[in-house]
Design a protein around this motif. Structure first.
Motif, PDB file in Angstrom:
ATOM      1  N   ALA A 220      40.791  53.340  30.506  1.00 24.12           N
ATOM      2  CA  ALA A 220      41.230  52.222  29.670  1.00 24.12           C
ATOM      3  C   ALA A 220      41.709  51.055  30.533  1.00 24.12           C
ATOM      4  O   ALA A 220      41.719  49.915  30.086  1.00 24.12           O
ATOM      5  CB  ALA A 220      42.328  52.681  28.720  1.00 24.12           C
ATOM      6  N   ARG A 221      42.129  51.343  31.767  1.00 26.78           N
ATOM      7  CA  ARG A 221      42.604  50.275  32.659  1.00 26.78           C
ATOM      8  C   ARG A 221      41.657  50.059  33.840  1.00 26.78           C
ATOM      9  O   ARG A 221      42.078  49.599  34.894  1.00 26.78           O
ATOM     10  CB  ARG A 221      44.009  50.616  33.153  1.00 26.78           C
ATOM     11  CG  ARG A 221      45.036  50.371  32.093  1.00 26.78           C
ATOM     12  CD  ARG A 221      46.417  50.872  32.464  1.00 26.78           C
ATOM     13  NE  ARG A 221      47.252  50.863  31.292  1.00 26.78           N
ATOM     14  CZ  ARG A 221      47.192  51.775  30.320  1.00 26.78           C
ATOM     15  NH1 ARG A 221      46.362  52.806  30.427  1.00 26.78           N
ATOM     16  NH2 ARG A 221      47.947  51.697  29.254  1.00 26.78           N
ATOM     17  N   HIS A 222      40.382  50.376  33.655  1.00 23.89           N
ATOM     18  CA  HIS A 222      39.430  50.274  34.757  1.00 23.89           C
ATOM     19  C   HIS A 222      39.379  48.859  35.330  1.00 23.89           C
ATOM     20  O   HIS A 222      39.317  48.670  36.557  1.00 23.89           O
ATOM     21  CB  HIS A 222      38.043  50.695  34.257  1.00 23.89           C
ATOM     22  CG  HIS A 222      37.065  50.958  35.349  1.00 23.89           C
ATOM     23  ND1 HIS A 222      37.359  51.734  36.450  1.00 23.89           N
ATOM     24  CD2 HIS A 222      35.771  50.544  35.517  1.00 23.89           C
ATOM     25  CE1 HIS A 222      36.290  51.798  37.244  1.00 23.89           C
ATOM     26  NE2 HIS A 222      35.318  51.075  36.701  1.00 23.89           N
ATOM     27  N   ALA A 223      39.443  47.864  34.457  1.00 25.44           N
ATOM     28  CA  ALA A 223      39.365  46.476  34.920  1.00 25.44           C
ATOM     29  C   ALA A 223      40.547  46.149  35.833  1.00 25.44           C
ATOM     30  O   ALA A 223      40.393  45.502  36.864  1.00 25.44           O
ATOM     31  CB  ALA A 223      39.347  45.531  33.727  1.00 25.44           C
ATOM     32  N   ARG A 224      41.720  46.631  35.440  1.00 23.46           N
ATOM     33  CA  ARG A 224      42.905  46.352  36.236  1.00 23.46           C
ATOM     34  C   ARG A 224      42.788  47.014  37.617  1.00 23.46           C
ATOM     35  O   ARG A 224      43.097  46.411  38.640  1.00 23.46           O
ATOM     36  CB  ARG A 224      44.154  46.834  35.494  1.00 23.46           C
ATOM     37  CG  ARG A 224      45.371  46.034  35.853  1.00 23.46           C
ATOM     38  CD  ARG A 224      46.563  46.416  35.003  1.00 23.46           C
ATOM     39  NE  ARG A 224      46.344  46.173  33.575  1.00 23.46           N
ATOM     40  CZ  ARG A 224      47.163  46.633  32.625  1.00 23.46           C
ATOM     41  NH1 ARG A 224      48.218  47.362  32.960  1.00 23.46           N
ATOM     42  NH2 ARG A 224      46.930  46.378  31.359  1.00 23.46           N
ATOM     43  N   TRP A 225      42.341  48.273  37.627  1.00 26.37           N
ATOM     44  CA  TRP A 225      42.127  48.956  38.914  1.00 26.37           C
ATOM     45  C   TRP A 225      41.121  48.179  39.757  1.00 26.37           C
ATOM     46  O   TRP A 225      41.286  48.026  40.972  1.00 26.37           O
ATOM     47  CB  TRP A 225      41.575  50.376  38.700  1.00 26.37           C
ATOM     48  CG  TRP A 225      42.491  51.355  38.054  1.00 26.37           C
ATOM     49  CD1 TRP A 225      42.329  51.926  36.821  1.00 26.37           C
ATOM     50  CD2 TRP A 225      43.680  51.934  38.592  1.00 26.37           C
ATOM     51  NE1 TRP A 225      43.350  52.798  36.555  1.00 26.37           N
ATOM     52  CE2 TRP A 225      44.189  52.813  37.629  1.00 26.37           C
ATOM     53  CE3 TRP A 225      44.370  51.762  39.796  1.00 26.37           C
ATOM     54  CZ2 TRP A 225      45.349  53.550  37.826  1.00 26.37           C
ATOM     55  CZ3 TRP A 225      45.534  52.492  39.990  1.00 26.37           C
ATOM     56  CH2 TRP A 225      46.016  53.371  39.010  1.00 26.37           C
ATOM     57  N   ALA A 226      40.061  47.684  39.110  1.00 25.39           N
ATOM     58  CA  ALA A 226      38.998  46.998  39.833  1.00 25.39           C
ATOM     59  C   ALA A 226      39.540  45.756  40.543  1.00 25.39           C
ATOM     60  O   ALA A 226      39.282  45.540  41.733  1.00 25.39           O
ATOM     61  CB  ALA A 226      37.871  46.614  38.878  1.00 25.39           C
ATOM     62  N   TRP A 227      40.320  44.951  39.829  1.00 25.45           N
ATOM     63  CA  TRP A 227      40.822  43.719  40.426  1.00 25.45           C
ATOM     64  C   TRP A 227      41.906  43.980  41.452  1.00 25.45           C
ATOM     65  O   TRP A 227      41.886  43.397  42.551  1.00 25.45           O
ATOM     66  CB  TRP A 227      41.351  42.771  39.337  1.00 25.45           C
ATOM     67  CG  TRP A 227      40.252  42.086  38.594  1.00 25.45           C
ATOM     68  CD1 TRP A 227      39.964  42.217  37.276  1.00 25.45           C
ATOM     69  CD2 TRP A 227      39.273  41.192  39.122  1.00 25.45           C
ATOM     70  NE1 TRP A 227      38.866  41.464  36.939  1.00 25.45           N
ATOM     71  CE2 TRP A 227      38.412  40.823  38.053  1.00 25.45           C
ATOM     72  CE3 TRP A 227      39.013  40.674  40.392  1.00 25.45           C
ATOM     73  CZ2 TRP A 227      37.341  39.943  38.214  1.00 25.45           C
ATOM     74  CZ3 TRP A 227      37.938  39.797  40.549  1.00 25.45           C
ATOM     75  CH2 TRP A 227      37.121  39.445  39.473  1.00 25.45           C
ATOM     76  N   THR A 228      42.875  44.823  41.127  1.00 31.07           N
ATOM     77  CA  THR A 228      43.970  45.025  42.079  1.00 31.07           C
ATOM     78  C   THR A 228      43.441  45.656  43.368  1.00 31.07           C
ATOM     79  O   THR A 228      43.818  45.244  44.461  1.00 31.07           O
ATOM     80  CB  THR A 228      45.080  45.914  41.484  1.00 31.07           C
ATOM     81  OG1 THR A 228      44.467  47.063  40.910  1.00 31.07           O
ATOM     82  CG2 THR A 228      45.870  45.185  40.432  1.00 31.07           C
ATOM     83  N   SER A 229      42.522  46.634  43.236  1.00 30.23           N
ATOM     84  CA  SER A 229      42.045  47.277  44.456  1.00 30.23           C
ATOM     85  C   SER A 229      41.234  46.284  45.294  1.00 30.23           C
ATOM     86  O   SER A 229      41.320  46.278  46.518  1.00 30.23           O
ATOM     87  CB  SER A 229      41.219  48.520  44.123  1.00 30.23           C
ATOM     88  OG  SER A 229      40.068  48.171  43.394  1.00 30.23           O
ATOM     89  N   LEU A 230      40.499  45.414  44.632  1.00 26.24           N
ATOM     90  CA  LEU A 230      39.703  44.414  45.351  1.00 26.24           C
ATOM     91  C   LEU A 230      40.610  43.490  46.165  1.00 26.24           C
ATOM     92  O   LEU A 230      40.396  43.250  47.361  1.00 26.24           O
ATOM     93  CB  LEU A 230      38.896  43.593  44.348  1.00 26.24           C
ATOM     94  CG  LEU A 230      37.927  42.581  44.942  1.00 26.24           C
ATOM     95  CD1 LEU A 230      36.603  43.258  45.225  1.00 26.24           C
ATOM     96  CD2 LEU A 230      37.711  41.413  43.981  1.00 26.24           C
ATOM     97  N   ILE A 231      41.638  43.003  45.499  1.00 24.59           N
ATOM     98  CA  ILE A 231      42.523  42.045  46.165  1.00 24.59           C
ATOM     99  C   ILE A 231      43.299  42.726  47.292  1.00 24.59           C
ATOM    100  O   ILE A 231      43.478  42.165  48.385  1.00 24.59           O
ATOM    101  CB  ILE A 231      43.462  41.395  45.126  1.00 24.59           C
ATOM    102  CG1 ILE A 231      42.631  40.448  44.254  1.00 24.59           C
ATOM    103  CG2 ILE A 231      44.606  40.647  45.791  1.00 24.59           C
ATOM    104  CD1 ILE A 231      43.307  40.027  42.971  1.00 24.59           C
ATOM    105  N   VAL A 232      43.717  43.969  47.057  1.00 23.90           N
ATOM    106  CA  VAL A 232      44.514  44.645  48.075  1.00 23.90           C
ATOM    107  C   VAL A 232      43.651  45.037  49.292  1.00 23.90           C
ATOM    108  O   VAL A 232      44.125  44.990  50.428  1.00 23.90           O
ATOM    109  CB  VAL A 232      45.268  45.846  47.467  1.00 23.90           C
ATOM    110  CG1 VAL A 232      45.927  46.700  48.546  1.00 23.90           C
ATOM    111  CG2 VAL A 232      46.326  45.341  46.492  1.00 23.90           C
ATOM    112  N   VAL A 233      42.387  45.380  49.077  1.00 21.33           N
ATOM    113  CA  VAL A 233      41.512  45.675  50.220  1.00 21.33           C
ATOM    114  C   VAL A 233      41.423  44.451  51.136  1.00 21.33           C
ATOM    115  O   VAL A 233      41.630  44.549  52.355  1.00 21.33           O
ATOM    116  CB  VAL A 233      40.094  46.078  49.753  1.00 21.33           C
ATOM    117  CG1 VAL A 233      39.109  45.992  50.906  1.00 21.33           C
ATOM    118  CG2 VAL A 233      40.079  47.476  49.207  1.00 21.33           C
ATOM    119  N   ALA A 234      41.153  43.315  50.528  1.00 21.16           N
ATOM    120  CA  ALA A 234      41.032  42.099  51.328  1.00 21.16           C
ATOM    121  C   ALA A 234      42.360  41.767  52.006  1.00 21.16           C
ATOM    122  O   ALA A 234      42.395  41.390  53.194  1.00 21.16           O
ATOM    123  CB  ALA A 234      40.570  40.941  50.453  1.00 21.16           C
ATOM    124  N   SER A 235      43.450  41.947  51.254  1.00 20.69           N
ATOM    125  CA  SER A 235      44.761  41.624  51.825  1.00 20.69           C
ATOM    126  C   SER A 235      45.093  42.540  52.991  1.00 20.69           C
ATOM    127  O   SER A 235      45.683  42.103  53.995  1.00 20.69           O
ATOM    128  CB  SER A 235      45.857  41.764  50.763  1.00 20.69           C
ATOM    129  OG  SER A 235      45.506  41.035  49.629  1.00 20.69           O
TER     130      SER A 235
END
Lengths: 255, 614, 278
Positions: A220-235
């Motif tokens: 149900a929160r796949h979108a949230r996982w997708a964005w946060t993990s993306l940003i944190v990988v780059a960070s």
């Protein structure tokens, strides 16, 4: 003002709200990530700052690595070691059901927003090559999830400062990064299917029911996982890069 | 004007639960069958049914069986029911529910995997098979999909307005396509009316625009008998605020699942309104009422779940006595009695409806509710076993038919009624169509009706059909409402005459293509004709019983309790008579009990407290 | 409770016309507290435009008749409160755009009913030996979500696959039909096979999961996540997944399992004795 029959159906949409905002934000964020990771992946330097290994370079498979995880590839490999592994997380994200929604909207404009017309005339969806490949998302899931083992290994290693346990800002960042990536993998639609979603009846199959229910909750929160993990990988990469370049110093406590 | 023609063995008018079930049965028996409906398929009023389908499956309470259900139905109907219909209904409802499951319906389950059943007003045991609070949707979609898969011809957005007759028998029906305005006539050996009720004659109603009494008016016009048209059900709980949603139903399931009615002082007032007729079955303390939800063997039912007529009158009395809410209702409180997630799970569409339309969170606050016109127990007189009307070739099932529910319908008995008698009507119509030669549809009749459809365009009338409709609704609401009086009913009849004259001058603008003004102008005729039958019947029955309460005759009268009020049209005028009810055979009478409703009912005209407890 | 107490006048632009064309016409009518868009349309009908065509039935969000587009957003008019709009804000109501206009706000939605006819019906497996049917709440709940569908066809309206590409109507059935197909496919008792049809005839591959159907669903059905994507996964297993294909081949060829359990063998299962009649 009379219009023709065709015009009645294809007259301009009536949305007056900021429908363009979401696709614009996606273009900017996703675009920045892609540009940054191309630069960071190709540059081939500053990806290790003891004991932190950038997630873009993990596992580091070349013998030329500053900090090799598994030196499977000989020293003949002169390019950035990130290139050896980039396909796996990339394939996972590209075929991800959530990212598909977002880039079809933001980049393909098909459609840019709900009830706003498609940008192009013809449309065949995912029925033809290359989009047919999207159907193999579950394989991308399996490979990307397998790589998580290395990232967890790196994250634990990030608390090991020359044999002493310690906590640096980088350790926390790397742990958060792998936790978010795991959340992103475990909330995957394909995984939800593979652990039990394929069943029509869960009765008497309590393990699969529990796994499926759990996957549902995460999904149900796949979108949230997708964005946060993306940003944190780059960070995380950026942080390690700046440490390696000597721009930042890592606050840490070593016991 | 050209008239499109079709020939069928059986034409079913109406695609709610009864119509669909009838068509499925007729088609399965090999009759060439058509379903004709005014709306799109699947939008009929059955979709609004919330609480459940009453059937003595005995899944939750093994003590339950058809005999108990029969008893509850007869007593709830104040013994005015056609006993044979009540018996068939109670006996066959379980099979009809299980049949839905064979066609793909998914009811909520017990822990053993069987169909879960819920409590409802007037039912001794938890008996209603349900799906949250959207049981009607489940039922109509299941029937709709099954009918479509069977390959039955469906004519959507097609209004049939008159029956075509061949001598005494039915020969078909004629009407118009709503979309194009073109006329369409069906030749048929048998016609099944499943058109529902006439709620749109009232202002505060849970019914949709479709409820214009078409079937009742058509049957009346064709010479069929109606019975007990005065028996209208005011559902006790509907939304009262905001104004634009006044009348929208609040399911009895709220009380079935633990909700309770309170007045503005916070009293659970229903304890003051327990009639002697139900005293032996009803809890008289709050403790016993609350304990009953868990333990039905050692406790009696909460008075919040008395039959609907009792609850509606009680609410009406409370409001008239000044103990109502700001907007003229009472409080229905489940928030303080059940956990929020239970409420959201059991009553999702109530939660949604109040949140979206009234900004009320029913898990946190009480709802404001009041009575709404919901159902008509009266209607076309039918044979219990075959659903045949008194005109050969004509059948009626569901709300349009009468007898099953007597003076008051129990909640949940409607959906089961649709299935049981829908099937019987379809079967009887198919069998009749096989043994009868094709009737002749007279061209002169078709031509005359075609003229009537065209009239509103041609007469150049100036009356606004919407304004006439609004006045009709005001008239019925004010003068033929929950509590009735001779002078008011007479006034209503006088006003109806004036409205009829105005309706004959109703003008229509625009073309025939999807023209709601034209449709309404034609509907007014039916609405007024059926309203007149209701008002006249109400004037005739000089007692208070079930859905019919007379302030000037506030007690049930045993004499009247054995009579149907029969309405017929002869020479263009309504003729009303009374006829004795078919007597209940001894063994069934023993199930019902010997006592009769006898004491004065709460009419709200005085601060009288019924039941002697304040 | 937040309610406006003073009646105000509202202005509303309603699209009027037919298959040959049309335009927005502005009306001004008094508004009462708690009104929804459909109330205003009815008031316009009663006072200004008696022939204004609009579909509606229950006026409580349960029948799915009054679908339209309000300021370009697919909505049920009966569930769109007037107080969602700022005073003086322009409100434009137009018919849904995926289907041909008949008149004013009424469109020809027969596409949906024609597609529904092509869905293979429910076919239950045999009853339990005692003549009863048993299903469990955990199994029915998943499908009950799909059964909430009120067939308002707003998902069909917003779906760009048919909204913007008329040609695709031949090969694509739309989100509503996938909800229906998912309900049948995941029904704990059903034995009919539809997966290949879902791919080939109903055109599941045309869906690019942009989720607008989910966004507009007035019943909050998670159409994309819970119906379409699980169907896509089932299609993958049946049609695209090489490993699943190989496993099927091995199982079929293998001597260990001469009679593989499958939907076809279920059909011919011995009938159970009839339940004792009451």
């Amino acid at each position: 003002m009379a219009t023709t029959a065709v015009d009645v159906r294809h007259r301009p949409h009536e949305r007056k709200d900021l429908w363009w905002l979401e696709p614009t934000v996606i273009v900017v964020v996703l675009g920045l990530f892609v540009l940054y990771s191309i630069y960071a992946g190709l540059v081939g330097t500053n990806y290790y700052y003891d004991p932190y290994l950038s997630p873009l370079y993990s596992p580091c498979l070349s013998a030329n690595c500053v900090h090799p995880t598994l030196p499977l590839i000989g020293t003949y490999w002169n390019l950035s070691p990130a290139i050896l592994i980039v396909a796996f997380p990339l394939a996972f994200r590209v075929t991800c059901y959530y990212y598909r929604r977002s880039y079809y909207r933001a980049f393909f404009w098909s459609p840019p927003a709900c009830a706003v017309p498609d940008a192009r005339k013809g449309y065949a969806g995912e029925t033809r090559f290359p989009f047919l490949i999207q159907n193999l998302h579950r394989y991308a899931l399996i490979f990307a999830t397998a790589l998580l083992i290395f990232l967890w290994w790196d994250a634990f290693g990030a608390f090991n400062f020359n044999g002493h346990f310690g906590v640096g800002f980088g350790s926390i960042l790397m742990l958060a990064n792998v936790a978010l990536l795991s959340g992103y993998s475990l909330s995957c639609h394909s995984l939800r299917y593979l652990v039990g979603g394929y069943l029509d009846s869960f009765h008497g199959k309590s393990l699969r029911f529990r796994l499926w229910s759990w996957a549902n909750t995460l999904n149900a929160r796949h979108a949230r996982w997708a964005w946060t993990s993306l940003i944190v990988v780059a960070s995380t990469d950026l942080y390690i890069r700046l440490l390696a370049m000597g721009v930042l110093t890592d606050p840490r406590i070593v016991f | 004007m050209d008239v499109e023609r079709h020939e069928y063995d059986v034409v079913v008018i109406g695609a709610g639960g009864a119509g669909l079930r009838a068509a499925i049965e007729a088609h399965a028996l090999g009759a060439k069958t058509a379903i004709v409906c005014k709306s799109l398929l699947g939008k009929a009023h059955t979709v609004m049914a919330e609480g459940g389908i009453a059937a003595a499956l005995g899944n939750v309470w093994p003590e339950d069986n058809w005999k108990v259900h029969f008893r509850d139905t007869m007593r709830g109907g104040k013994l005015l029911n056609n006993w044979r219909m009540a018996q068939l209904h109670a006996q066959e409802a379980p099979d009809r529910v299980l049949e839905l499951e064979e066609w793909g319906a998914l009811f909520d389950r017990t822990n053993d995997g069987l169909i879960l059943q819920r409590d409802f007003g007037g039912h001794r045991y938890a008996r209603l098979a349900h799906v949250g609070d959207r049981t009607g949707l489940e039922m109509i979609r299941t029937l709709q999909d099954h009918a479509v898969a069977s390959g039955i011809d469906v004519f959507m957005e097609c209004t049939l307005r008159h029956l075509i007759t061949d001598g005494q028998r039915v020969a078909g029906a004629i009407g118009y396509w709503r979309q194009s305005g073109g006329l369409i006539a069906f030749g048929a050996k048998a016609v099944v009316l499943a058109t529902g009720g006439v709620g749109k004659a009232w202002k505060v109603t849970s019914n949709s625009w479709e409820y214009t009494g078409d079937g009742i008016a058509m049957a009346l016009e064709a010479g069929a008998d109606l019975i007990d048209m005065e028996m209208t059900q005011f559902h006790p709980t509907a939304m009262v605020w905001p104004l634009s949603v006044r009348g929208i139903l609040v399911t009895e399931g709220v009380r079935g699942d633990g909700g309770t009615l309170k007045n503005s002082k916070g009293d659970r007032f229903m304890f003051k309104y327990i009639p002697d007729f139900f005293r032996a079955d009803t809890a008289d303390t709050e403790r016993e009422a609350d304990a009953w939800y868990e333990d039905k063997k050692n406790n009696r039912r909460t008075p919040d779940l008395l039959p609907r007529d009792e609850v509606a009158r009680a609410i009406n009395t409370e409001v008239k006595a000044g103990r109502g809410t700001e907007h003229g209702g009472v409080f229905l409180d489940i928030a303080s009695r059940r956990p929020a997630d239970y409420i959201r799970r059991r009553l999702p569409s109530m939660y949604h409806q109040f949140k979206e339309l009234a900004d009320v969170d029913i898990t946190k606050e009480a709802m404001e509710v009041g009575p709404t016109l919901h159902y008509i127990m009266g209607g076309i007189r039918v044979d219990a076993d075959t659903a045949a009307a008194t005109v050969p070739g004509l059948y009626a099932a569901g709300e349009v038919a009468a007898g099953m529910h007597g003076a008051n319908r129990l909640g949940g008995n409607s959906l089961s009624d649709l299935l049981v008698f829908g099937k019987r009507a379809g079967q009887a119509a198919a069998e009749y169509s096989k043994r009868t030669p094709a009737p002749r549809a007279d061209d002169a009749q078709v031509g005359a009706y075609a003229q009537r459809f065209a009239a509103p365009f041609e007469r150049g009338g100036t009356e606004n059909p919407y304004a006439i409709h609004a006045e009709l609704q005001d008239t019925m609401q004010e003068l033929v409402g929950i509590i009735r009086r001779r002078d008011e009913l007479e006034e209503a009849l006088a006003r109806l005459e004036r409205l009829r004259a105005r309706a004959a001058r109703a003008g229509v603008k625009g073309s025939r293509v999807y023209n709601p003004g034209w449709h309404l102008a034609l509907d007014l005729e039916n609405l007024i004709a059926v309203s007149e039958a209701v008002a006249r019947s109400a004037l005739v029955r000089e007692e208070s019983r079930g859905g019919h309460t007379r302030e000037d005759f506030p007690k049930p009268d045993p004499e009247w309790g054995s009579k149907n009020v029969v309405t017929r049209r002869r020479d263009g005028r309504l003729v009303l008579t009374t006829e004795p009810l078919p007597p209940v055979p001894g063994e069934l009478r023993a199930l019902i009990g010997d006592d009769k409703p006898g004491e004065k009912v709460a009419t709200g005209s005085e601060p009288a407290i019924v039941g002697g407890k304040e | 409770m937040t309610t406006e107490t003073v009646a105000r006048e509202v202005r509303m632009k309603v699209w009027r016309g037919d298959a040959t064309g049309g335009e927005f016409v502005e009306f001004a009518v008094p508004s009462d507290p708690g009104m929804v868009v459909l109330d205003v349309v009815h008031r316009i009908q009663a006072t200004h435009a008696p022939d204004l065509a609009v579909r509606w039935n229950c006026k409580a969000g349960k029948c799915g008749s009054c679908s339209a587009e309000v300021n370009g957003h697919p909505k049920l008019m009966c569930m769109t409160r007037m107080n969602e709009f700022a005073p003086g804000e322009e409100i434009a109501v137009s018919p849904v755009k995926s289907f041909p206009v008949i008149k004013d706000l009424v469109t020809d939605v027969s596409f949906n009913y024609e597609k529904a006819k092509t869905v293979p019906p429910f076919k239950p497996k045999p009853k339990d030996p005692d003549g009863k049917r048993r299903m469990y709440q955990e199994d029915v709940e998943r499908v009950q979500e799909f059964h909430k569908c009120i067939e308002c066809f707003l998902c069909q309206d917003v779906c760009h696959v048919i909204r913007d590409h008329e040609d695709n109507k031949r090969s694509f059935s739309g989100p509503r039909m996938f909800v229906r197909l998912a309900a049948l496919e995941m029904h704990p008792l059903d034995t009919n096979e539809r997966i290949d049809l879902i791919r080939a005839q109903h055109g599941l591959g045309y869906c690019n999961i942009t989720k607008c159907c989910t966004e507009v669903c007035p019943e909050d059905i998670h159409i994309t996540d819970n119906a379409i994507i699980p169907l896509k996964e089932r299609v993958v297993t049946a049609h695209y997944d090489p490993l699943a294909w190989a496993l099927r081949r091995i199982r079929r060829a293998g001597p260990a399992s001469p009679a593989p359990p499958g939907p076809q063998s279920k059909e011919f299962a011995a009938p159970t004795p009839k339940p004792p009649s009451a």
